[in-house]
Design an enzyme around this catalytic site. Structure first.
Site, PDB file in Angstrom:
ATOM      1  NE  ARG A  73     -30.799-108.947   1.521  1.00  0.00           N
ATOM      2  CZ  ARG A  73     -30.863-110.272   1.755  1.00  0.00           C
ATOM      3  NH1 ARG A  73     -32.028-110.866   1.876  1.00  0.00           N
ATOM      4  NH2 ARG A  73     -29.749-110.982   1.842  1.00  0.00           N
ATOM      5  CE1 TYR A 126     -39.158 -87.156 -10.429  1.00  0.00           C
ATOM      6  CE2 TYR A 126     -39.089 -89.541 -10.383  1.00  0.00           C
ATOM      7  CZ  TYR A 126     -38.447 -88.319 -10.296  1.00  0.00           C
ATOM      8  OH  TYR A 126     -37.104 -88.303 -10.079  1.00  0.00           O
ATOM      9  CG  ASP A 196     -45.957 -90.820  -6.481  1.00  0.00           C
ATOM     10  OD1 ASP A 196     -45.899 -90.107  -5.452  1.00  0.00           O
ATOM     11  OD2 ASP A 196     -44.975 -90.994  -7.234  1.00  0.00           O
ATOM     12  CE  LYS A 221     -38.264 -85.967  -4.722  1.00  0.00           C
ATOM     13  NZ  LYS A 221     -39.185 -86.526  -5.705  1.00  0.00           N
TER      14      LYS A 221
HETATM   15  C1  LIG Z   1     -39.150 -87.586  -6.670  1.00  0.00           C
HETATM   16  C2  LIG Z   1     -40.358 -88.354  -6.989  1.00  0.00           C
HETATM   17  C3  LIG Z   1     -40.312 -89.747  -7.135  1.00  0.00           C
HETATM   18  C4  LIG Z   1     -39.013 -90.526  -7.042  1.00  0.00           C
HETATM   19  O1  LIG Z   1     -38.491 -90.469  -5.754  1.00  0.00           O
HETATM   20  P1  LIG Z   1     -36.897 -90.587  -5.446  1.00  0.00           P
HETATM   21  O2  LIG Z   1     -36.850 -90.511  -3.971  1.00  0.00           O
HETATM   22  O3  LIG Z   1     -36.257 -89.423  -6.144  1.00  0.00           O
HETATM   23  O4  LIG Z   1     -36.447 -91.868  -6.016  1.00  0.00           O
HETATM   24  C5  LIG Z   1     -41.493 -90.414  -7.400  1.00  0.00           C
HETATM   25  N1  LIG Z   1     -42.658 -89.757  -7.536  1.00  0.00           N
HETATM   26  C6  LIG Z   1     -42.735 -88.410  -7.409  1.00  0.00           C
HETATM   27  C7  LIG Z   1     -44.051 -87.727  -7.564  1.00  0.00           C
HETATM   28  C8  LIG Z   1     -41.593 -87.666  -7.144  1.00  0.00           C
HETATM   29  O5  LIG Z   1     -41.665 -86.334  -7.036  1.00  0.00           O
END
Ligand SMILES: *Cc1c(COP(=O)(O)O)cnc(C)c1O
Length: 394
Positions: A73, A126, A196, A221
């Site tokens: 961890r 998001y 983000d 992503k």
């Molecule tokens: C998908 C996404 C998230 C969340 O990510 P996960 O891996 O699905 O938890 C956060 N911000 C943006 C812009 C996203 O497209």
């Protein structure tokens, strides 16, 4: 001066780095950095790719002695290699790999903004990030102010805050922000700026170079890129923020496991090449959509592979979604395969309809994650699905 400077109540511990990577810092270009992530990190074997160390426990040479690894961890060799690569790509002091993008958002919020403090966030974040912040607000854990656009952001930041959270471009409205300008506003309000960067990735934007304190993303992503790993990333400019995140992630545990860390490293090796093709394809798809009589609005920021568009009233949306063949109707983005999402019923279903309407997220808005297929196949596929949708509605 950001407010965290005097928040000694937030606990911090040193961040661990993998020795063989951290010592080696040539001035490489981003393509070289990416193709070499995790290369030659195991001096005992000279392995070209990063070994997957599954061990959760690590032996101690003696009392109060450590190899640098104690318990999974806290740190694992595979995650450390990934985290150091993330930090380096974004030009930060420390990187973190979390179990999902939402775990990254949660870690940033809860480790860097004190309970009860004020958070300013975009209303068109998001959907999952919006939902999480809405829950915190409703529970009274934080004073969360949602704003839409740069004017509202500027007004909101006339009042002190602890943390500002933005996306650029936003998901799915593709609004872009000048990170330098927002960082200045945030810092004047005593707040940290977290960006983000899921849509652009460090290939297109390195938020820390523009004054942001935190760059985070859903590694699920583009970084992973193959729709086979769930992960989140965080990079901070200031090592003190890294120490706070390290304390918190070791305490709460939403770390990325060794196999997923390996998959993310492996995906990142081709990130630059993939982003080039995503963008080239997206430009062709956006041009086609602009020219289509069945489309009333196209939102494409000109970089990366994400496009949103509104279907004209003469197209049956359900038939359109059932008719695509190269695109898949699914709820993610950033992979090599093209996907189409209907945000109002999928990613943004938990955003209240009146909020969605206010910022232009209609029920007819579709979001494309343009993959790396042959561009002509993508255009042909969209054309036939639009025609099928129009025929069904006629
Ligand atoms: C998908 C996404 C998230 C969340 O990510 P996960 O891996 O699905 O938890 C956060 N911000 C943006 C812009 C996203 O497209």
């Amino acid at each position: 001066m950001p407010a965290y400077d005097d928040r000694s109540d937030i606990r911090a511990v040193p961040v661990h780095h993998h020795p063989s990577w951290a010592e080696d810092t040539p001035e490489w270009g981003i393509e070289t950095l990416l193709s070499h992530v995790g290369t030659l990190t195991d001096p005992t074997t000279g392995a070209i790719t990063t070994p997957i160390h599954l061990s959760t426990a690590f032996g101690h040479p003696g009392l109060r002695q450590s190899t640098g690894y104690d318990y999974a961890r806290t740190a694992t060799p595979t995650r450390d290699v990934l985290q150091d690569a993330l930090a380096r790509l974004d030009g930060g002091a420390a990187g973190f790999a979390t179990s999902s993008g939402m775990a990254a958002v949660q870690l940033v919020v809860e480790a860097l903004a004190q309970h009860g403090s004020r958070i300013v966030a975009l209303e068109d974040l998001y959907g999952g990030s919006f939902r999480y912040l809405q829950v915190l607000k409703e529970e009274g854990a934080y004073d969360v102010d949602f704003v839409f656009g740069e004017d509202e952001l500027r007004t909101a930041l006339q009042t002190p805050a602890a943390l500002v959270l933005i996306e650029t471009p936003t998901n799915p409205m593709m609004a872009t922000f000048d990170v330098d300008a927002v960082a200045e506003l945030a810092h004047a309000a005593g707040a940290l700026l977290a960006v983000d960067n899921t849509f652009y990735t460090p290939v297109n934007l390195r938020p820390l170079e523009h004054g942001a304190d935190v760059a985070l993303s859903s590694g699920t992503k583009y970084l992973g890129g193959h729709n086979d790993v769930s992960a989140g990333t965080i990079v901070v400019a200031d090592p003190r923020l890294g120490e706070r995140l390290q304390y918190r992630i070791n305490t709460t545990g939403a770390t990325l496991d060794p196999f997923s860390s390996f998959l993310l490293l492996r995906g990142m090796k081709t990130l630059a090449l993939r982003m080039e093709k995503h963008e080239a394809n997206a430009k062709e798809v956006a041009a086609f959509l602009e020219s289509s009589e069945h489309v009333t609005r196209v939102l494409y920021p000109g970089r990366s592979g994400m496009i949103s568009f509104d279907l004209a009233q003469d197209v049956d949306i359900a038939v359109f979604l059932e008719s695509v063949r190269v695109f898949t109707f699914a709820e993610s983005l950033g992979g090599v395969e093209s996907l189409v999402t209907c945000p109002s019923v999928q990613t943004h279903a938990d955003v209240p309809p009146e909020t969605r309407e206010k910022y232009g997220l209609t029920d007819r808005l579709l979001r494309l994650s343009v993959g790396i297929e042959t561009a002509a196949d993508l255009v042909t596929d969209l054309r036939q699905a639009l025609e099928a949708g129009a025929a069904a509605a006629a």
